[in-house]
Design a protein around this motif. Structure first.
Motif, mmCIF file in Angstrom:
data_model
loop_
_atom_site.group_PDB
_atom_site.id
_atom_site.type_symbol
_atom_site.label_atom_id
_atom_site.label_comp_id
_atom_site.label_asym_id
_atom_site.label_seq_id
_atom_site.Cartn_x
_atom_site.Cartn_y
_atom_site.Cartn_z
ATOM 1 N N VAL A 143 59.778 46.728 60.040
ATOM 2 C CA VAL A 143 60.608 45.890 59.179
ATOM 3 C C VAL A 143 61.964 45.705 59.840
ATOM 4 C CG1 VAL A 143 61.824 45.733 56.970
ATOM 5 C CG2 VAL A 143 59.476 46.573 57.031
ATOM 6 N N PHE A 144 62.342 44.440 60.016
ATOM 7 C CA PHE A 144 63.662 44.088 60.505
ATOM 8 C C PHE A 144 64.520 43.613 59.337
ATOM 9 C CE2 PHE A 144 60.821 42.769 64.151
ATOM 10 C CZ PHE A 144 61.124 43.860 64.959
ATOM 11 N N VAL A 145 65.775 43.316 59.601
ATOM 12 C CA VAL A 145 66.594 42.667 58.594
ATOM 13 C C VAL A 145 66.155 41.213 58.500
ATOM 14 C CG1 VAL A 145 68.928 41.987 57.916
ATOM 15 C CG2 VAL A 145 68.542 44.211 58.998
ATOM 16 N N GLY A 146 65.505 40.859 57.402
ATOM 17 C CA GLY A 146 65.072 39.483 57.182
ATOM 18 C C GLY A 146 63.747 39.099 57.790
ATOM 19 N N ASP A 147 63.062 40.016 58.444
ATOM 20 C CA ASP A 147 61.816 39.664 59.121
ATOM 21 C C ASP A 147 60.958 40.916 59.273
ATOM 22 O OD1 ASP A 147 59.967 38.050 60.385
ATOM 23 O OD2 ASP A 147 61.197 37.622 62.145
ATOM 24 N N PRO A 205 73.212 44.658 61.427
ATOM 25 C CA PRO A 205 72.439 45.746 62.031
ATOM 26 C C PRO A 205 71.519 46.496 61.092
ATOM 27 C CG PRO A 205 74.724 46.405 61.743
ATOM 28 C CD PRO A 205 74.661 44.942 61.407
ATOM 29 N N ASN A 206 71.818 46.513 59.795
ATOM 30 C CA ASN A 206 70.980 47.298 58.883
ATOM 31 C C ASN A 206 70.957 46.667 57.504
ATOM 32 O OD1 ASN A 206 73.747 48.218 58.321
ATOM 33 N ND2 ASN A 206 72.751 49.732 57.001
ATOM 34 N N SER A 207 70.129 47.238 56.641
ATOM 35 C CA SER A 207 69.918 46.673 55.315
ATOM 36 C C SER A 207 69.522 47.813 54.388
ATOM 37 C CB SER A 207 68.824 45.598 55.404
ATOM 38 O OG SER A 207 68.557 45.030 54.150
ATOM 39 N N THR A 208 68.925 47.470 53.263
ATOM 40 C CA THR A 208 68.329 48.456 52.362
ATOM 41 C C THR A 208 66.945 47.972 51.962
ATOM 42 O OG1 THR A 208 69.174 47.443 50.326
ATOM 43 C CG2 THR A 208 70.586 49.089 51.407
ATOM 44 N N VAL A 209 66.143 48.887 51.474
ATOM 45 C CA VAL A 209 64.809 48.505 50.999
ATOM 46 C C VAL A 209 64.930 47.453 49.910
ATOM 47 C CG1 VAL A 209 62.731 49.323 49.832
ATOM 48 C CG2 VAL A 209 63.767 50.717 51.637
ATOM 49 N N GLY A 210 65.864 47.653 48.983
ATOM 50 C CA GLY A 210 66.041 46.697 47.890
ATOM 51 C C GLY A 210 66.452 45.323 48.362
ATOM 52 N N TYR A 211 67.355 45.270 49.337
ATOM 53 C CA TYR A 211 67.795 43.981 49.875
ATOM 54 C C TYR A 211 66.632 43.256 50.538
ATOM 55 C CZ TYR A 211 70.601 40.556 52.435
ATOM 56 O OH TYR A 211 71.125 39.384 52.932
ATOM 57 N N GLU A 212 65.846 43.984 51.306
ATOM 58 C CA GLU A 212 64.711 43.355 51.983
ATOM 59 C C GLU A 212 63.680 42.845 50.983
ATOM 60 O OE1 GLU A 212 64.732 42.576 55.276
ATOM 61 O OE2 GLU A 212 66.756 43.325 54.953
#
Length: 463
Positions: A143-147, A205-212
């Motif tokens: 899992v990437f940020v946005g992809d 560079p990073n995100s969260t599970v909820g954001y994704e």
């Protein structure tokens, strides 16, 4: 807890140093091959690297895990998932789904997350002094940020026929399980924008599970597996040819390179001897300087963030080559090359005017001159961008030949016609121009403004 995100802009590749300061120990995840960065981080923070981990057998860079373990004495922790064909072939501690690794007061739990590759794993981190709940997940190319990671690399780059649809369905199921993680967990992926491991990676560079779950397209398909697979496989960028070698070298025993090499600056006689014996010359200067004068047969791959990727497209791992580069740039270029295992550098020169060769110049044209060639019967316009870019919109009458595979499709270039090449904004076109000139195409012009300028000035675009 100590945490540092290490990012290589040239390959859009992320690695991580996580330490337990109370115990003075640290772990590195998905290390790049020039390992001095991690040694320095550990030294500055009074940490000893005791654990080295990888999320999967990488295809886009030569992982430095073994170099780092050899220098520090750390243990290697690698995936033992995916079946017999997906096992690392050198000593390591194998990890299966649910296995936990303890580093001081930290715990990393292994999640098997297949899809991008069958053996792909992610690591969920718990920082026990703060909480017994997980706080981060290191997803590698899952899992990437946005992809999400693409499952077609094994077939397109490594020739493993029949793996695409199976991998896509595995990825769909992995996504469903990933969505069950607590939404507050931080997501730290293996790549950012610009990587060929996906088609729409985010720049942060990073995100969260909820954001994704809200913003990442892969989480929006619910029970529609077929729709997920179709969208996932559509429009993926061409995987560089060097990916197949990376996949191999990251899996099998190989010589280790524990220091950044220092390549010699060649004098006139040594350079000319190597050049006349057929060694390719990679000119790393900017495209404007190259156009003003270049060594006959040299290939212009500018020493920017895309340098290593294009070298990996153009050169093989069996051939030695020469560089044209400024002294101040050589170490940076060397690091970029070693990160994809391109170690066959014979040496470099910085001043090509001192070689006594008759230099060539590039025929670069502006948009007004270019318009005179559009639609002409005696002209072939060649768009060297990626296939998805070409399909999204191109200049009327332009043929498509991707620059990365141009050398394999020279028969599609008409020597009897005036050839005019272009890309998006000129960088790829200068590679293509130099390749064509090297292969005997002398009636070539380079429209350097490319599609960017063409569209900005409201000229016709067709699909």
């Amino acid at each position: 807890m100590f945490f540092q995100h290490v990012y290589d802009k040239s390959l859009a590749q992320a690695s991580y140093v996580i330490g337990c300061q109370a115990n003075g120990v640290a772990i590195v995840i998905d290390a790049q091959r020039d390992i001095d960065v991690y040694l320095e981080i550990a030294k500055q923070n009074n940490l000893k690297i005791t654990h080295v981990m990888e999320t999967h057998i990488h295809a886009d860079f030569l992982c430095g895990s073994r170099e780092l373990a050899a220098v520090t004495g750390a243990k290697l922790y690698l995936s033992d998932e995916g079946g017999e064909d997906w096992q690392y072939q050198f000593p390591h501690v194998g990890l299966k789904h649910g296995d936990k690794v303890t580093v001081g007061n930290l715990t990393l739990e292994t999640l098997h997350t297949p899809g991008h590759t069958p053996e792909s794993i992610s690591f969920v981190l718990i920082d026990h002094p703060a909480s017994d709940k997980p706080v981060m997940v290191f997803t590698g190319d899952f899992v990437f940020v946005g992809d999400v990671g693409r499952p077609d690399l094994l077939e397109k780059a490594a020739g493993m026929v029949g793996t695409v649809e199976k991998g896509a369905k595995q990825l769909y199921r992995s996504i469903q399980h990933f969505g069950e993680l607590p939404e507050y967990i931080q997501v730290w992926p293996g790549h950012g924008a610009g990587s060929a491991c996906g088609k729409s990676l985010g720049a942060v560079p990073n995100s969260t599970v909820g954001y994704e779950k809200i913003r990442n397209w892969a989480f929006q398909y619910g029970d529609d597996e077929a729709g997920f697979v179709e969208y996932l496989l559509d429009g993926q960028p061409e995987p560089p040819t060097y990916f197949a070698m990376m996949k191999h070298l990251n899996k099998v025993p190989r010589p280790l390179l524990i220091e950044v090499p220092k390549y010699p600056k060649l004098d006139k006689e040594d350079f000319l001897s190597a050049y006349r014996h057929g060694l390719k010359v990679i000119d790393t200067r900017n495209k404007v300087d190259f156009a003003k004068g270049f060594i006959p047969g040299s290939i212009n791959i500018q020493g920017n963030n895309s340098f290593s990727t294009w070298v990996g497209w153009i050169l093989t791992y069996q051939e030695q080559f020469l560089l044209v580069a400024d002294d101040k740039d050589v170490e940076d270029l060397t690091r970029k090359l070693m990160r994809i295992g391109m170690d066959n550098v014979c040496g470099y020169v910085s001043d090509i005017t001192s070689l006594g060769l008759e230099l060539q110049t590039a025929d670069v044209i502006d948009i007004e001159a270019f318009k005179g060639y559009v639609g002409a019967d005696d002209t072939q316009i060649v768009d060297v961008r990626g296939e998805s870019e070409y399909k999204a919109g191109h200049i009327p009458g332009a043929d498509h030949i991707f620059v990365g595979t141009l050398q394999q499709h020279l028969d599609k270039i008409a020597k009897e016609k005036q050839v005019v090449i272009h890309c998006q904004s000129g960088d790829r076109a200068t590679i293509a121009y130099s390749l064509l000139r090297r292969n005997g195409f002398n009636n070539v012009k380079n429209y350097s403004g490319g599609m960017k300028e063409w569209k900005e000035k409201d000229n016709q675009v067709v699909k």
